[in-house]
Scaffold this active site. Structure first.
Site, mmCIF file in Angstrom:
data_model
loop_
_atom_site.group_PDB
_atom_site.id
_atom_site.type_symbol
_atom_site.label_atom_id
_atom_site.label_comp_id
_atom_site.label_asym_id
_atom_site.label_seq_id
_atom_site.Cartn_x
_atom_site.Cartn_y
_atom_site.Cartn_z
ATOM 1 C CD GLU A 234 -3.735 26.855 10.836
ATOM 2 O OE1 GLU A 234 -4.181 27.659 9.985
ATOM 3 O OE2 GLU A 234 -2.590 26.393 10.781
ATOM 4 N NE ARG B 48 -3.996 -1.944 0.253
ATOM 5 C CZ ARG B 48 -3.983 -3.031 -0.507
ATOM 6 N NH1 ARG B 48 -2.993 -3.238 -1.359
ATOM 7 N NH2 ARG B 48 -4.948 -3.920 -0.419
ATOM 8 C CD GLU C 19 -6.867 28.836 7.096
ATOM 9 O OE1 GLU C 19 -8.090 28.619 7.024
ATOM 10 O OE2 GLU C 19 -6.024 28.121 6.547
ATOM 11 N N PRO D 272 -9.055 7.442 4.759
ATOM 12 C CG PRO D 272 -10.517 6.138 6.015
ATOM 13 C CD PRO D 272 -10.411 7.445 5.296
#
Length: 195
Positions: A103, A47, A107, A125
């Site tokens: 953040e 993977r 932002e 996932p």
């Protein structure tokens, strides 16, 4: 008191098959790509995935139940999509809540008086190991300083949107950002449960 259900303890299950090899195949400026061989069942599987730092996102909600959304260009999808303020867990030792506070200021030039964990989710996932922590921020006000922005962040559009309108846009497929969808739907349910 609500009746218990056999699904009250439903949860993801940790599982750690033997990793035979794990190679760094691409080292990026933000995240890396790994190629793993894993002993699985009677054989071995291979993977590749993005090794991610993790992230945080913020549902900033004002007194009128409006949610702060930002719109910015995202090159992989060739769209200026609507998003929640969010960012990477890329400072060593920084807790997710502190990253969320940072953040929101960086932002959106905002601070919040009240913070609570809303939901955490693995974003993709099958392709990366990113875990994002979404927080609900209330008691929102202007930050003491305005942050300089560059690249895609230089032309961020900021909009306060009624939470119900954001939920409707998600459910109608007009806004497709997964983290935004998760955040506004979870917030809607949280507020419903409080009433």
């Amino acid at each position: 008191m609500p009746e218990s259900s056999p699904f009250d303890e439903l949860r993801d299950e940790p599982f750690a098959p033997e990793v035979v090899s794990s190679d760094l195949v691409f080292q990026g400026a933000v995240w890396d790509v790994r190629d793993d061989r894993v002993r699985y069942g009677d054989g071995e599987i291979r993977r590749q995935y993005v090794a991610h730092t993790g992230a945080v996102a913020i549902v900033a909600l004002d007194e009128q139940e409006r949610v702060l959304l930002i719109q910015q260009y995202r090159h992989p999808i060739r769209h200026r999509d609507w998003e929640l303020p969010a960012g990477l867990l890329d400072i060593a030792g920084e807790e997710p809540l502190e990253a969320a506070r940072r953040e929101l200021a960086e932002e959106a030039d905002l601070v919040a008086a009240h913070w609570e964990p809303l939901v955490s989710s693995w974003t993709t996932p099958g392709g990366n190991d990113e875990l994002i922590h979404v927080f609900l921020a209330t008691g929102v006000s202007a930050a003491p300083a305005v942050h300089a922005r560059e690249d895609e962040e230089a032309d961020i559009r900021v909009e306060w949107v009624p939470l119900d309108a954001a939920v409707d846009a998600v459910l109608a497929g007009r806004m497709r950002n997964g983290i935004l969808s998760l955040g506004v739907l979870a917030t809607s349910l949280r507020l419903r449960d409080r009433s």
